[in-house]
Write a protein that holds these residues in place. Structure first.
Motif, PDB file in Angstrom:
ATOM      1  N   ARG A  23       1.210   6.093  -7.092  1.00 15.35           N
ATOM      2  CA  ARG A  23      -0.128   6.461  -7.583  1.00 15.35           C
ATOM      3  C   ARG A  23      -0.380   5.933  -9.001  1.00 15.35           C
ATOM      4  NH1 ARG A  23      -0.239  12.819  -5.662  1.00 15.35           N
ATOM      5  NH2 ARG A  23       0.411  12.452  -3.514  1.00 15.35           N
ATOM      6  N   GLY A  82      -2.885   4.324 -10.095  1.00 16.45           N
ATOM      7  CA  GLY A  82      -4.293   4.166 -10.454  1.00 16.45           C
ATOM      8  C   GLY A  82      -4.770   2.789 -10.039  1.00 16.45           C
ATOM      9  N   MET A 104       1.887   1.909  -3.491  1.00 13.38           N
ATOM     10  CA  MET A 104       0.730   2.434  -4.234  1.00 13.38           C
ATOM     11  C   MET A 104       0.548   3.916  -3.952  1.00 13.38           C
ATOM     12  SD  MET A 104      -0.953   0.139  -6.120  1.00 13.38           S
ATOM     13  CE  MET A 104      -2.672   0.634  -6.141  1.00 13.38           C
ATOM     14  N   ALA A 105       0.710   4.315  -2.675  1.00 13.16           N
ATOM     15  CA  ALA A 105       0.529   5.721  -2.302  1.00 13.16           C
ATOM     16  C   ALA A 105       1.620   6.609  -2.901  1.00 13.16           C
ATOM     17  CB  ALA A 105       0.514   5.857  -0.782  1.00 13.16           C
ATOM     18  N   SER A 114       4.646  11.816  -9.564  1.00 13.71           N
ATOM     19  CA  SER A 114       3.437  11.003  -9.408  1.00 13.71           C
ATOM     20  C   SER A 114       2.301  11.919  -8.979  1.00 13.71           C
ATOM     21  CB  SER A 114       3.648   9.898  -8.370  1.00 13.71           C
ATOM     22  OG  SER A 114       3.917  10.438  -7.094  1.00 13.71           O
ATOM     23  N   GLY A 115       1.195  11.822  -9.692  1.00 12.34           N
ATOM     24  CA  GLY A 115       0.057  12.677  -9.381  1.00 12.34           C
ATOM     25  C   GLY A 115       0.366  14.142  -9.560  1.00 12.34           C
ATOM     26  N   SER A 133       0.821  -1.217   0.000  1.00 13.37           N
ATOM     27  CA  SER A 133       0.000   0.000   0.000  1.00 13.37           C
ATOM     28  C   SER A 133       0.855   1.267   0.000  1.00 13.37           C
ATOM     29  CB  SER A 133      -0.933   0.009   1.212  1.00 13.37           C
ATOM     30  OG  SER A 133      -0.189  -0.076   2.426  1.00 13.37           O
ATOM     31  N   ARG A 191       8.746  13.890  -6.620  1.00 11.41           N
ATOM     32  CA  ARG A 191       9.190  13.190  -5.423  1.00 11.41           C
ATOM     33  C   ARG A 191      10.606  12.656  -5.638  1.00 11.41           C
ATOM     34  NH1 ARG A 191       5.125  11.642  -1.809  1.00 11.41           N
ATOM     35  NH2 ARG A 191       3.018  12.101  -2.509  1.00 11.41           N
TER      36      ARG A 191
END
Length: 337
Positions: free
Chosen positions: A26, A28, A22-23, A60-61, A19, A65
């Motif tokens: 990102r 999707g 995933m965060a 990302s998004g 997770s 980062r």
């Protein structure tokens, strides 16, 4: 785990993703079964070499980062473990720039006063004695005095950034602070339309009035410069700067400053870094100081594009957290409580 973990097979297809990964990435939908190059090409690029650790920059998004990546091999492929070190690097840069700012302020400030005094004395003693039809002597000495004044203001910015005092928290009317900020600019820039939107009855905000006023002043000043940088406007269109204050869910207070200026630069994620400026005469400290003030008030600052062109800057404050700081000098006293 707070670290992102991603397992791939020999074909570099994702077998497992936690997770945290995933965060951070990102992607999707769940990317299991997809090629790593499709989900995170920046991570895929570090594979295949001899290195087992690397620093990777990715977006990302829409947010840049920096990840610290470690690569290990298992019986079926490779496992990538990565941590987001973006804020850690920013904090290190800010600490380093604070030290640079302190040194610059000290080195520059010492000679400024004798330079200014010498120029002013030249004006008084020889200004009327030197015969010059074009006033060259007066122009040159005036230039020295004016440039010294500009340097002194720059040094003050360096000092403000390096030695900003801890805030003193008291209940203040944020609407009054906003009105005073806009009034100062309205007087200086009558060609720009300034507007304040706020509810009639807004509870006081626990803050350092001087520092919050400085932050809003810097933001409005940036907005004015962005508006003035627009070279052409349609007939009848006017430069506009609007400040909106409103309450939000979870005891949040939002302060938004929007303008119809030139908009955000391409490197928008770096504009709060010290000495990062897009202006020829800027020090690059204005937004860095704002960010420092907002963080001392346990708040956040975000930038967005304004519909139709321009910029929206949003400050978000947690009023419940700030209420506990009333009458204190900030973080240290709060931590004891």
């Amino acid at each position: 785990m707070t670290a992102g973990v991603l397992s791939i097979d020999d074909e570099r297809r994702i077998r497992l993703i936690n997770s945290s990964a995933m965060a951070l990435l990102r992607p999707g939908d769940a990317p299991v079964g997809k090629l790593l190059s499709e989900v995170a090409p920046e991570l895929d690029a570090v594979l295949g070499g001899e290195t087992r650790e690397d620093i990777v920059q990715l977006t990302s998004g829409g947010e840049a980062r920096t990840l610290a990546v470690k690569i290990t091999r298992d019986e079926a492929g490779q496992v990538l473990t990565f941590d987001d070190i973006t804020q850690q690097l920013l904090d290190q840069r800010r600490a380093a720039w604070s030290d640079v700012a302190r040194r610059i302020a000290h080195e520059i400030k010492n000679p400024l006063t004798p330079i200014q005094l010498a120029a002013e004395r030249l004006q008084r003693r020889y200004g009327k004695k030197i015969e010059s039809d074009d006033g060259t002597f007066a122009k040159l000495t005036d230039t020295i005095v004016r440039q010294v004044g500009d340097l002194r203001r720059m040094v003050d910015e360096f000092s403000s950034f390096a030695r900003m005092p801890k805030p003193i928290f008291r209940e203040e009317s944020v609407i009054d602070i906003a009105r005073q900020t806009l009034f100062l600019h309205e007087v200086a820039k009558p060609e720009i339309r300034f507007k304040l939107e706020a509810p009639a009855m807004l509870p006081p905000l626990v803050c350092d009035r001087r520092q919050l006023g400085q932050a809003l002043t810097n933001l409005v000043k940036n907005a004015v410069e962005a508006v003035e940088a627009v070279e052409t406007r349609e007939e009848g269109e006017q430069g506009e700067i609007e400040m909106t204050i409103r309450s939000a869910a979870d005891a949040q207070l939002l302060v938004e400053i929007s303008d119809n200026g030139i908009g955000l630069p391409a490197e928008r994620e770096r504009i709060v870094e010290p000495y990062m400026t897009t202006r020829a005469r800027g020090t690059g400290l204005g937004l860095a100081i704002v960010k420092k003030i907002v963080e001392e008030h346990f708040g956040t600052m975000a930038f967005a594009d304004r519909p139709g062109g321009g910029t929206v800057v949003t400050l978000c404050f947690d009023t419940k957290t700030l209420e506990r700081l009333a009458g204190t000098g900030g973080r240290k006293r709060m931590s004891r409580g």
